[in-house]
Structure formats: structure tokens, C-alpha cells
Design a protein around this motif. Structure first.
Motif, PDB file in Angstrom:
ATOM      1  N   SER A  33     -27.344   7.635   1.317  1.00  0.00           N
ATOM      2  CA  SER A  33     -25.969   8.018   1.605  1.00  0.00           C
ATOM      3  C   SER A  33     -25.882   9.135   2.645  1.00  0.00           C
ATOM      4  O   SER A  33     -25.075   9.074   3.567  1.00  0.00           O
ATOM      5  N   GLU A  34     -26.729  10.155   2.510  1.00  0.00           N
ATOM      6  CA  GLU A  34     -26.605  11.300   3.405  1.00  0.00           C
ATOM      7  C   GLU A  34     -26.942  10.962   4.852  1.00  0.00           C
ATOM      8  O   GLU A  34     -26.145  11.289   5.748  1.00  0.00           O
ATOM      9  N   PHE A  86     -22.638  16.323   0.318  1.00  0.00           N
ATOM     10  CA  PHE A  86     -23.142  15.027  -0.135  1.00  0.00           C
ATOM     11  C   PHE A  86     -23.604  15.137  -1.584  1.00  0.00           C
ATOM     12  O   PHE A  86     -23.715  16.220  -2.144  1.00  0.00           O
ATOM     13  N   ALA A  95     -20.085   8.713  -6.210  1.00  0.00           N
ATOM     14  CA  ALA A  95     -21.074   7.670  -6.498  1.00  0.00           C
ATOM     15  C   ALA A  95     -20.655   6.812  -7.680  1.00  0.00           C
ATOM     16  O   ALA A  95     -20.962   5.618  -7.730  1.00  0.00           O
ATOM     17  N   GLY A 102     -17.320   5.360  -3.952  1.00  0.00           N
ATOM     18  CA  GLY A 102     -18.247   5.771  -2.920  1.00  0.00           C
ATOM     19  C   GLY A 102     -17.632   6.834  -2.023  1.00  0.00           C
ATOM     20  O   GLY A 102     -16.489   7.258  -2.205  1.00  0.00           O
ATOM     21  N   ARG A 103     -18.411   7.267  -1.044  1.00  0.00           N
ATOM     22  CA  ARG A 103     -17.982   8.339  -0.145  1.00  0.00           C
ATOM     23  C   ARG A 103     -17.072   7.753   0.930  1.00  0.00           C
ATOM     24  O   ARG A 103     -17.519   7.231   1.948  1.00  0.00           O
ATOM     25  N   ASN A 107     -20.302   4.072   4.899  1.00  0.00           N
ATOM     26  CA  ASN A 107     -20.997   4.187   3.618  1.00  0.00           C
ATOM     27  C   ASN A 107     -20.350   3.320   2.560  1.00  0.00           C
ATOM     28  O   ASN A 107     -21.047   2.668   1.773  1.00  0.00           O
ATOM     29  N   GLU A 117     -23.803   5.053  -1.757  1.00  0.00           N
ATOM     30  CA  GLU A 117     -23.831   5.969  -2.893  1.00  0.00           C
ATOM     31  C   GLU A 117     -24.184   5.224  -4.180  1.00  0.00           C
ATOM     32  O   GLU A 117     -24.859   5.784  -5.063  1.00  0.00           O
ATOM     33  N   ASP A 136     -27.956   4.468  -4.070  1.00  0.00           N
ATOM     34  CA  ASP A 136     -28.746   5.664  -4.387  1.00  0.00           C
ATOM     35  C   ASP A 136     -28.768   5.968  -5.870  1.00  0.00           C
ATOM     36  O   ASP A 136     -29.688   6.656  -6.336  1.00  0.00           O
ATOM     37  N   THR A 137     -27.787   5.498  -6.605  1.00  0.00           N
ATOM     38  CA  THR A 137     -27.694   5.822  -8.039  1.00  0.00           C
ATOM     39  C   THR A 137     -27.914   4.589  -8.918  1.00  0.00           C
ATOM     40  O   THR A 137     -27.368   4.494 -10.011  1.00  0.00           O
TER      41      THR A 137
END
Length: 480
Positions: A157-158, A200, A206, A210-211, A244, A467, A470-471
């Protein structure tokens, strides 16, 4: 669907898009198909010297003055995302020199790649450490429009939200007759009042949608991207969503456009229903538009808020001379299978769970989540993590049908790596007439996808919203 469509035992190549197909475009999924050289020897084309891609820090103006510049990440010291062009059949060599302070890898979103080059840090390769480099070397099997996106287990994400993205364009060996070929890459940015990137790693983002950014750019610049072309010109527009998380619809105002490829794969030409198309993260469209001989002013508009113009198109200058043939397909990918026979398919069910809870009785209340912030999402009860065994294994050449059920409170964008699938109708009595590698699955719904597992290696089924990836929102399968 066409009257001669196959029954439930066979999914064949499309005879042409139906009204149902265009109506169903809101569930567009991604299709990657088989190609003979997958996992085998590459063509004996001399390897070129690698082109360097150098991700690092950069300051660029995203908001107009007097707002300060934004500290972001970019390739090669340029705010504009890179567009790498090659010709079908030619090898690609790209040396990524990581000058950021985070581990990186680049996923070639939509390329039916060799497994070692798929670019998933922590699965298909070790992440590229800060100060290190890695060379991606592959020959794309298909012509088409593809994305480059950061994809590192637990850390995608970052780098994406800081700006790292680009396009890979593999041109056809015989180019369709167009006057201009224009890439349009959409990104969004989450900025504070001083144009600085907001923090972030926030669990509420997340666990929900999401972002989502509050500023949209096209090709690294504030919208709209201004396109000028002569009257009578034929334009090829390559639209790609590298956000994202932002999924939207795009509308074509004052323009008559024809879709000629979806997610990089050519399709029978069709006009978008009501001049709109769904546009989720990872999605790509190739469009052809013929400008009239008179003055015209048109726009490509994202249906965000009251509407946000992504690009404006105006005619200017002397008209293009000569007569053109009518717009038609840009080609046929003969490497895609003519049919996917379902009689002896390996069938697996996948349930997506997790995420924030929504109180439907109190829509004004924000979604809430109180679980493990590193394992927010799961597939079949397991959150994706490096080192996990694959969900299932199939032999090369087997047909796979996945029934994917979204048991969460949010629409899920999903991406299939390494293969192509057809999106089946609910009763397996037909299919959508396009190939995809990314699709949107609404909450509470089940989608069935069919593909021929003919690309050896370990492949992901992953969230297109980074996001969520990532999780934990990913799993994998192995083709032996």
C-alpha cells in the motif's frame, strides 16, 4: 448471449458481445489464458541491455500554488509514471534499483508471465531491499496494455500510495491504423491541507474500503489531461487504474468510443452501454475513437462526486486527409484457448471473510473493526502470509472452476495471476465474452470463474485493493 452459445460443459470463444455482456460489465473479471511457451524455453531473441527503473524520493506539484510540492516516490526522478513500450515477441529487461527506504517488488499486472518474474515479493521472489537491485527479464506472450504495481506481502500500500506505478505496453506486430496512441494512467493521493501525504498503515482504511485519495491525477499530473488532435484523427486511448483502492465508473461525454481490448486482451468491438464502463483498481481498457471533421470538445469523466474530468479531447489544426475503414478489432489472440471444457474441471470453493462491520440500522456510523490489524481478511478462514502452503494444487493442463463467495460487507476487487479466466453465468450456462485478469465481486454475491491451469508455478488470487492485500486478502494455488 448468442443463440449458438455452448451449454454448461463448454466455454468457447465469444461470437461477439451481447447486450447482456455489456450490461454485465460491472462484474468485469480478468482473464489470462494459456500460451504454449509458459514455463518453457523463451524464443531465441537476443536479450537487450536492461533499462533501469530507479524508484526513489521526489518532490512534485500535485496541488496548485500556493500549496507546497508533495514529497512522493517516483521512477527515474520524474513525476510522470513510466510507460515502457515493446513489440510483441520482443524480450523485456528492466533493472529495478531500489532507492527508497522500503522493500519493493514490481508485479506486471496482467502479463501471463513466467512465475519467477511475476513480481510478488515474499512469494515469487525475495523483496528488493533498499539499496539493492533486481532485473526482471521476460518475453510477454501477449500484446496488450498492462500495469506495473508494487506488490510485496505486507508492504504494497505505501509504495503505491506514494506514487510508484507505471504501464507496460506490448504493441501488436501489425499495428492497427491510428494517428495517436495515448496512455492514461489514473492514480489518487491522500493529502492534507499542506499537500503532504497522510499517514499509511491505518487499520480503519484496510478494514473497510481501502486508502481512498482526495486528489486524482492522470499521468502524474492534475486533471484533466488535455489531449489535442486534428479533425478526422483516430485515437487509441489506453486507460488504466493504478489507484490503491478507488473503484469508479468512467463516462464518455461528447465522444463515441469503441472498446477493443479489456485487461489487455482483444475483444470483439463494442460500444459501452450508456457510454460508461466500470473502472476498478488494476482494470485496463483499450478504446478507439474517431474524431469528427468539425470542431469537437469531449471528455472522459470519472463518476466521482458530481463528476471529475480525467481527460479532455479537442480538435485542432488541419484535418487528417483520406478515408478510413470502419473501426474494428485490433486483432485476435490466437494463444488464448478456443474453449475451456468444464466436464472434468477441478472445482474449488473460496469464501472471502473479514473486514469491518457495518450497522445497517445506523448508516451514519463508521464501520468498525476490533480484530488483529495484520490479519483483517481471510480466504477460506486463512489470512495470506509468506510461507503458507497453496490452497490447492492441480496438474498442468487441468481446467479449474472457482466459486468465489464474498461474505464481507464490501465489494471485493480480485486479481488472478498467471492465467486467464472466463466469468461464468450463474448456472454455468454461458459466459461473458471477454478475457479478464481483474474483476469486481459485490458483497453477498458468488462469482464462478473458469480457466485452464497451464502455467507452472505458485500463483496468487489476490485483492486488487492493496490495503486488503497487505492485511491478508490473498491465497495461492500451485500448478505442478
Amino acid at each position: 448471449m448468442p443463440e449458438n452459445r455452448p451449454g454448461p460443459s463448454t466455454v468457447a470463444a465469444p461470437c461477439g458481445p451481447s447486450r447482456r455482456a455489456v450490461l454485465g460489465a460491472g462484474a468485469l473479471g480478468a482473464g489470462l489464458a494459456v500460451f504454449p511457451s509458459v514455463g518453457g524455453a523463451q524464443p531465441a531473441t537476443p536479450a537487450p541491455e536492461p533499462r533501469n527503473l530507479v524508484p526513489g524520493a521526489l518532490k512534485a506539484r500535485l496541488k496548485p500554488e500556493p500549496a507546497p510540492e508533495t514529497a512522493l516516490w517516483a521512477f527515474d526522478g520524474k513525476a510522470a509514471p513510466p510507460v515502457v513500450r515493446t513489440r510483441h515477441g520482443e524480450p523485456v529487461r528492466l533493472k529495478v534499483e531500489n532507492r527508497t527506504n522500503k522493500p519493493l517488488s514490481l508485479h506486471w499486472h496482467g502479463v501471463r508471465n513466467r512465475n519467477a518474474m511475476d513480481g510478488v515479493g515474499g512469494v515469487t521472489q525475495p523483496p528488493i531491499a533498499p539499496g539493492a537491485d533486481f532485473t526482471y527479464a521476460f518475453t510477454p506472450p501477449d500484446a496488450g496494455t498492462f500495469l506495473m504495481r508494487p506488490l510485496v506481502v505486507g508492504g504494497s500500500s505505501e509504495p503505491s500510495g506514494r506514487g510508484l506505478a507505471g504501464m507496460l505496453i506490448v504493441e501488436e506486430k501489425v499495428l492497427p491504423p491510428v494517428d495517436r496512441d495515448i496512455p492514461l494512467l489514473m492514480q489518487d493521493w491522500r493529502l492534507d491541507d499542506q499537500a503532504a501525504l497522510l499517514a499509511f498503515g491505518q487499520t480503519p482504511f484496510a478494514a473497510a474500503s481501502g486508502r481512498l485519495g482526495n486528489l486524482v491525477t492522470v499521468n502524474g499530473r492534475p486533471t484533466p489531461e488535455a489531449i489535442e488532435a486534428p479533425p478526422n484523427a483516430r485515437l487509441r486511448l489506453r486507460l488504466a487504474n493504478a489507484c490503491n483502492a478507488r473503484a469508479t465508473r468512467i463516462r464518455f461525454d461528447g465522444l463515441k468510443v469503441y472498446v477493443v481490448a479489456v485487461d489487455g486482451q482483444p475483444t470483439d468491438t463494442f460500444e459501452p452501454l450508456r457510454a460508461t464502463l466500470p473502472f476498478g483498481p488494476g482494470t485496463r481498457y483499450d478504446l478507439l475513437v474517431d474524431l469528427p471533421s468539425s470542431a469537437v470538445s469531449g471528455a472522459i469523466t470519472a463518476l466521482i462526486g458530481e463528476g471529475l474530468a480525467l481527460a479532455s479531447i479537442t480538435t485542432r489544426g488541419e484535418p487528417v486527409a483520406g478515408n478510413r475503414s470502419p473501426i474494428g478489432p485490433v486483432g485476435v489472440n490466437t494463444l488464448l484457448p478456443a474453449e475451456v471444457k468444464l466436464q472434468n474441471a477441478v472445482r474449488r470453493d473460496i469464501a472471502i471473510t473479514g473486514g469491518a462491520r457495518i450497522d445497517k440500522a445506523k448508516p451514519e456510523v463508521e464501520p468498525s473493526y476490533s480484530g488483529d490489524p495484520a490479519r483483517i481478511w481471510a480466504m477460506n478462514g486463512v489470512s495470506g502470509a509468506a510461507g503458507q502452503p497453496p490452497l490447492f494444487t492441480v496438474k498442468r493442463g487441468q481446467v479449474v472452476v472457482l466459486a468465489i463467495k464474498n461474505e464481507t460487507a464490501f465489494t471485493q476487487g480480485l486479481h488472478l495471476h498467471g492465467h486467464a479466466f472466463r466469468l461464468l453465468h450463474n448456472l454455468d450456462d454461458g459466459w461473458e465474452p471477454y478475457w479478464l485478469d481483474t474483476f469486481q465481486l459485490p458483497e453477498g454475491r458468488t462469482a464462478r470463474i473458469a480457466f485452464l491451469a497451464d502455467n507452472p508455478g505458485r500463483w496468487l488470487i489476490s485483492a486488487a485493493v492493496l490495503e486488503r492485500f497487505d492485511t491478508g486478502l490473498w491465497t495461492s494455488f500451485e500448478v505442478a
